[in-house]
Motif scaffolding. Structure first.
Motif, PDB file in Angstrom:
ATOM      1  N   GLY A  24       0.677  -1.132   0.057  1.00  0.00           N
ATOM      2  CA  GLY A  24      -0.005  -0.004   0.121  1.00  0.00           C
ATOM      3  C   GLY A  24       0.777   1.308  -0.089  1.00  0.00           C
ATOM      4  N   ASP A  25       2.144   1.163  -0.288  1.00  0.00           N
ATOM      5  CA  ASP A  25       2.787   2.451  -0.404  1.00  0.00           C
ATOM      6  C   ASP A  25       3.021   2.687  -2.000  1.00  0.00           C
ATOM      7  N   TRP A  26       3.288   4.183  -2.316  1.00  0.00           N
ATOM      8  CA  TRP A  26       3.370   4.192  -3.675  1.00  0.00           C
ATOM      9  C   TRP A  26       4.681   3.763  -4.501  1.00  0.00           C
ATOM     10  N   PHE A  27       5.739   3.536  -3.450  1.00  0.00           N
ATOM     11  CA  PHE A  27       6.983   2.803  -4.276  1.00  0.00           C
ATOM     12  C   PHE A  27       7.118   1.654  -4.819  1.00  0.00           C
ATOM     13  N   TYR A  28       5.977   0.808  -4.368  1.00  0.00           N
ATOM     14  CA  TYR A  28       5.817  -0.675  -4.892  1.00  0.00           C
ATOM     15  C   TYR A  28       5.336  -0.598  -6.241  1.00  0.00           C
ATOM     16  N   CYS A  29       4.402   0.368  -6.453  1.00  0.00           N
ATOM     17  CA  CYS A  29       3.955   0.566  -7.984  1.00  0.00           C
ATOM     18  C   CYS A  29       5.277   0.929  -8.868  1.00  0.00           C
ATOM     19  N   ALA A  30       6.053   1.982  -8.465  1.00  0.00           N
ATOM     20  CA  ALA A  30       6.908   2.357  -8.800  1.00  0.00           C
ATOM     21  C   ALA A  30       8.076   1.425  -9.144  1.00  0.00           C
ATOM     22  N   LEU A  32       7.726  -1.668  -9.654  1.00  0.00           N
ATOM     23  CA  LEU A  32       7.281  -2.358 -10.902  1.00  0.00           C
ATOM     24  C   LEU A  32       7.652  -1.869 -11.937  1.00  0.00           C
ATOM     25  N   GLU A  33       7.321  -0.651 -12.171  1.00  0.00           N
ATOM     26  CA  GLU A  33       7.430   0.060 -13.301  1.00  0.00           C
ATOM     27  C   GLU A  33       8.658   0.288 -13.834  1.00  0.00           C
ATOM     28  N   LEU A  34       9.626   0.294 -12.862  1.00  0.00           N
ATOM     29  CA  LEU A  34      10.997   0.486 -13.121  1.00  0.00           C
ATOM     30  C   LEU A  34      11.705  -0.600 -13.936  1.00  0.00           C
ATOM     31  N   THR A  35      10.967  -1.774 -13.753  1.00  0.00           N
ATOM     32  CA  THR A  35      11.462  -3.006 -14.534  1.00  0.00           C
ATOM     33  C   THR A  35      11.361  -2.692 -16.009  1.00  0.00           C
ATOM     34  N   TYR A  36      10.422  -1.898 -16.420  1.00  0.00           N
ATOM     35  CA  TYR A  36      10.290  -1.638 -18.034  1.00  0.00           C
ATOM     36  C   TYR A  36      11.248  -0.562 -18.351  1.00  0.00           C
ATOM     37  N   LEU A  37      11.900   0.190 -17.589  1.00  0.00           N
ATOM     38  CA  LEU A  37      13.054   0.982 -17.978  1.00  0.00           C
ATOM     39  C   LEU A  37      14.382   0.466 -18.538  1.00  0.00           C
ATOM     40  N   ASP A  38      14.790   1.207 -19.606  1.00  0.00           N
ATOM     41  CA  ASP A  38      15.947   0.711 -20.413  1.00  0.00           C
ATOM     42  C   ASP A  38      16.857   1.045 -19.415  1.00  0.00           C
ATOM     43  N   GLY A  39      17.779  -0.345 -18.879  1.00  0.00           N
ATOM     44  CA  GLY A  39      19.000  -0.162 -17.830  1.00  0.00           C
ATOM     45  C   GLY A  39      18.605  -0.246 -16.548  1.00  0.00           C
ATOM     46  N   PHE A  40      17.318  -1.086 -16.475  1.00  0.00           N
ATOM     47  CA  PHE A  40      17.081  -1.276 -14.844  1.00  0.00           C
ATOM     48  C   PHE A  40      17.949  -2.142 -14.189  1.00  0.00           C
ATOM     49  N   ILE A  41      18.166  -1.897 -13.001  1.00  0.00           N
ATOM     50  CA  ILE A  41      19.073  -2.646 -12.174  1.00  0.00           C
ATOM     51  C   ILE A  41      18.248  -3.138 -11.004  1.00  0.00           C
ATOM     52  N   ALA A  42      18.066  -4.201 -10.680  1.00  0.00           N
ATOM     53  CA  ALA A  42      17.308  -4.966  -9.552  1.00  0.00           C
ATOM     54  C   ALA A  42      18.206  -4.954  -8.383  1.00  0.00           C
ATOM     55  N   SER A  43      18.760  -3.779  -7.794  1.00  0.00           N
ATOM     56  CA  SER A  43      19.371  -3.657  -6.668  1.00  0.00           C
ATOM     57  C   SER A  43      18.858  -2.533  -5.854  1.00  0.00           C
ATOM     58  N   GLN A  44      18.791  -2.747  -4.508  1.00  0.00           N
ATOM     59  CA  GLN A  44      18.135  -1.814  -3.644  1.00  0.00           C
ATOM     60  C   GLN A  44      18.772  -0.446  -3.577  1.00  0.00           C
ATOM     61  N   ARG A  45      20.014  -0.478  -3.843  1.00  0.00           N
ATOM     62  CA  ARG A  45      20.829   0.739  -4.162  1.00  0.00           C
ATOM     63  C   ARG A  45      20.341   1.721  -5.313  1.00  0.00           C
ATOM     64  N   TRP A  46      20.393   0.948  -6.701  1.00  0.00           N
ATOM     65  CA  TRP A  46      19.796   1.442  -7.617  1.00  0.00           C
ATOM     66  C   TRP A  46      18.390   2.036  -7.580  1.00  0.00           C
ATOM     67  N   ILE A  53      13.758   6.811  -2.212  1.00  0.00           N
ATOM     68  CA  ILE A  53      13.423   5.919  -0.999  1.00  0.00           C
ATOM     69  C   ILE A  53      14.917   5.319  -0.477  1.00  0.00           C
ATOM     70  N   SER A  54      14.737   5.008   0.847  1.00  0.00           N
ATOM     71  CA  SER A  54      15.679   4.276   1.484  1.00  0.00           C
ATOM     72  C   SER A  54      16.048   2.874   1.006  1.00  0.00           C
ATOM     73  N   GLU A  55      17.230   2.496   1.160  1.00  0.00           N
ATOM     74  CA  GLU A  55      17.851   1.148   0.622  1.00  0.00           C
ATOM     75  C   GLU A  55      17.115   0.035   1.303  1.00  0.00           C
ATOM     76  N   LEU A  56      16.754   0.331   2.686  1.00  0.00           N
ATOM     77  CA  LEU A  56      15.924  -0.371   3.428  1.00  0.00           C
ATOM     78  C   LEU A  56      14.467  -0.859   2.921  1.00  0.00           C
ATOM     79  N   GLN A  57      13.913   0.533   2.729  1.00  0.00           N
ATOM     80  CA  GLN A  57      12.471   0.288   2.024  1.00  0.00           C
ATOM     81  C   GLN A  57      12.761  -0.320   0.536  1.00  0.00           C
TER      82      GLN A  57
END
Length: 174
Positions: A24-30, A32-46, A53-57
């Motif tokens: 229920g927080d906005w960044f979950y949707c964000a 998911l959409e990041l995965t469609y970006l050219d150059g997406f990196i599935a790392s908490q830092r990126w 948002i924080s790396e922990l979030q």
């Protein structure tokens, strides 16, 4: 003039409202959409740097999205399991969905001050209406938002940024 998109090209994948209770927080949707970006990196830092948002979030959200089955690894790349997610019961507004809507409205308010006009668009219109046409208005807004999504997401290899579209129609009288 030829239409840019066919009326029925947007296909929504209904998700039970309970899923939105968990994310229920906005960044979950964000995320998911990041995965469609050219150059997406599935790392908490990126992710944390990309959307502020924080790396922990980011880590907790990634873990939760994977556990919910909304984010999977395919051919060495992380992606959404469903292209277009929507709540399965639009007539039911839960506390989590209300919180999510409020968060996106707060982001829209922040954008007025923080983003150049060229990067955002806000418009309002006050009108006197026949309330019996509200259902028609909902249907038109839904069709428009789906068509716009089809147009803007048309060429995924060129997608560089994520955006949120919020359209609000509400009464001003007490």
């Amino acid at each position: 003039k030829k239409p840019l998109v066919s009326k029925n090209s947007f296909i929504a994948n209904p998700v039970e409202n309970d899923v939105f209770e968990v994310m229920g927080d906005w960044f979950y949707c964000a995320i998911l959409e990041l995965t469609y970006l050219d150059g997406f990196i599935a790392s908490q830092r990126w992710i944390s740097k990309k959307i502020g948002i924080s790396e922990l979030q980011a880590k907790l959200a990634l873990d939760k999205l994977i556990k919910l089955g909304l984010l999977v690894e395919k051919n060495g790349k992380w992606t959404k399991t469903n292209k277009n997610l929507e709540t399965s019961n639009k007539a039911l507004t839960t506390s989590a969905l209300k919180r999510l809507q409020k968060q996106f409205l707060e982001k829209a308010i922040d954008a007025i001050d923080q983003q150049a006009y060229e990067k955002r668009y806000s418009r309002g219109m006050t009108m006197a209406i026949d309330p019996e046409k509200l259902e028609l208005a909902r249907d038109l807004i839904n069709d428009f938002s789906h068509s716009l999504c089809d147009i803007l997401e048309n060429n995924q290899s060129k997608n560089k940024e994520i955006y949120q579209l919020s359209i609000n129609l509400f009464g001003l009288e007490k």
